[in-house]
Design an enzyme around this catalytic site. Structure first.
Site, PDB file in Angstrom:
ATOM      1  N   ILE A 293      -0.993  -6.419 -10.211  1.00  0.00           N
ATOM      2  CA  ILE A 293      -0.089  -5.314  -9.396  1.00  0.00           C
ATOM      3  C   ILE A 293      -1.196  -4.337  -8.638  1.00  0.00           C
ATOM      4  O   ILE A 293      -2.235  -4.238  -8.933  1.00  0.00           O
ATOM      5  CB  ILE A 293       0.899  -4.715 -10.563  1.00  0.00           C
TER       6      ILE A 293
ATOM      7  N   CYS B 202       0.788  -1.257  -0.153  1.00  0.00           N
ATOM      8  CA  CYS B 202      -0.091  -0.033   0.093  1.00  0.00           C
ATOM      9  C   CYS B 202       0.886   1.207  -0.100  1.00  0.00           C
ATOM     10  O   CYS B 202       1.592   1.687   1.035  1.00  0.00           O
ATOM     11  CB  CYS B 202      -0.701  -0.009   1.335  1.00  0.00           C
TER      12      CYS B 202
ATOM     13  N   GLY C  32      -4.925  -4.828 -12.465  1.00  0.00           N
ATOM     14  CA  GLY C  32      -4.233  -3.521 -12.829  1.00  0.00           C
ATOM     15  C   GLY C  32      -4.673  -3.119 -14.199  1.00  0.00           C
ATOM     16  O   GLY C  32      -4.124  -3.417 -15.141  1.00  0.00           O
ATOM     17  N   GLY C  33      -5.686  -2.152 -14.055  1.00  0.00           N
ATOM     18  CA  GLY C  33      -6.333  -1.486 -15.321  1.00  0.00           C
ATOM     19  C   GLY C  33      -7.148  -2.570 -16.254  1.00  0.00           C
ATOM     20  O   GLY C  33      -7.496  -2.125 -17.457  1.00  0.00           O
TER      21      GLY C  33
ATOM     22  N   GLY D 120     -11.133  -3.430 -10.637  1.00  0.00           N
ATOM     23  CA  GLY D 120     -11.038  -2.549  -9.474  1.00  0.00           C
ATOM     24  C   GLY D 120     -11.587  -1.088 -10.082  1.00  0.00           C
ATOM     25  O   GLY D 120     -12.653  -0.596 -10.185  1.00  0.00           O
TER      26      GLY D 120
ATOM     27  N   THR E 263      -1.093  -0.525  -7.182  1.00  0.00           N
ATOM     28  CA  THR E 263      -0.779   0.694  -7.846  1.00  0.00           C
ATOM     29  C   THR E 263       0.506   1.253  -8.156  1.00  0.00           C
ATOM     30  O   THR E 263       1.361   0.667  -7.273  1.00  0.00           O
ATOM     31  CB  THR E 263      -1.762   1.929  -7.184  1.00  0.00           C
TER      32      THR E 263
END
Length: 185
Positions: free
Chosen positions: A72, A11, A124-125, A146, A74
């Site tokens: 992954i 994080c 991731g995206g 997400g 961020t």
């Protein structure tokens, strides 16, 4: 009842936070060992892309008792309010997600899937079924969605439909059959 734990060792959004122990093999391994001692539940360790070699971190947490890895998280980013000259975030930096990180996610999922024996969960995206299939071809056994939900709360349903349509068009009977099938040059 909690069926599984995702341990986020990456994080970037807190002072002195997860970024510190998510970027070192030794510290990542130690955190996983301690959590593994505290629970017998399946343990998924969420990895940071803000590292030199993500495969090394993945191998370290696998050896320490992780049942799977997710990646992954961020990437570190920063924005500045040009009127005040101050960073937009009080923490100065924060996690950047969304479409821009997708190619990095694909690369890192592929690297990790080729380095560990435990399952890899890709993220991731991801914003389409094609994206999910791409991550699975890179080696992900499952995919998380997400940021796209902020703009389209129905995205997960659409992604599943797109994946099923792709599989049907290629006469592939199970999504498991595409995991790790990328044909690298």
């Amino acid at each position: 009842d909690v069926h599984m734990i995702e341990l986020n060792i990456s994080c970037p959004n807190v002072k002195q936070g997860g970024a510190a122990f998510g970027t070192s093999c030794e510290m990542a391994s130690e955190v996983v060992k301690q959590v593994r001692k505290a629970t017998s539940k399946p343990l998924v360790v969420k990895l940071s892309p803000n590292v030199t070699n993500i495969a090394d971190i993945a191998k370290a947490v696998e050896s320490a008792g992780a049942d799977a890895v997710s990646l992954i998280n961020t990437l570190l980013g920063m924005r500045i309010d040009i009127n005040t000259g101050r960073p937009v975030l009080r923490n100065n930096v924060g996690g950047m997600s969304g479409r821009a990180v997708f190619p990095i996610a694909v690369r890192m999922v592929w690297q990790v899937a080729n380095a560990v024996k435990i399952p890899v969960i890709g993220m991731g995206g991801v914003s389409s079924g094609r994206d999910a299939i791409e991550l699975m071809m890179a080696g992900a056994s499952a995919v998380q969605v997400g940021a796209v939900i902020f703009t389209d709360p129905y995205a997960p349903i659409k992604i599943i439909d797109e994946m099923n349509n792709f599989l049907d068009s290629k006469n592939i009977s199970s999504v498991r059959d595409i995991i790790g099938t990328v044909k690298v040059w």
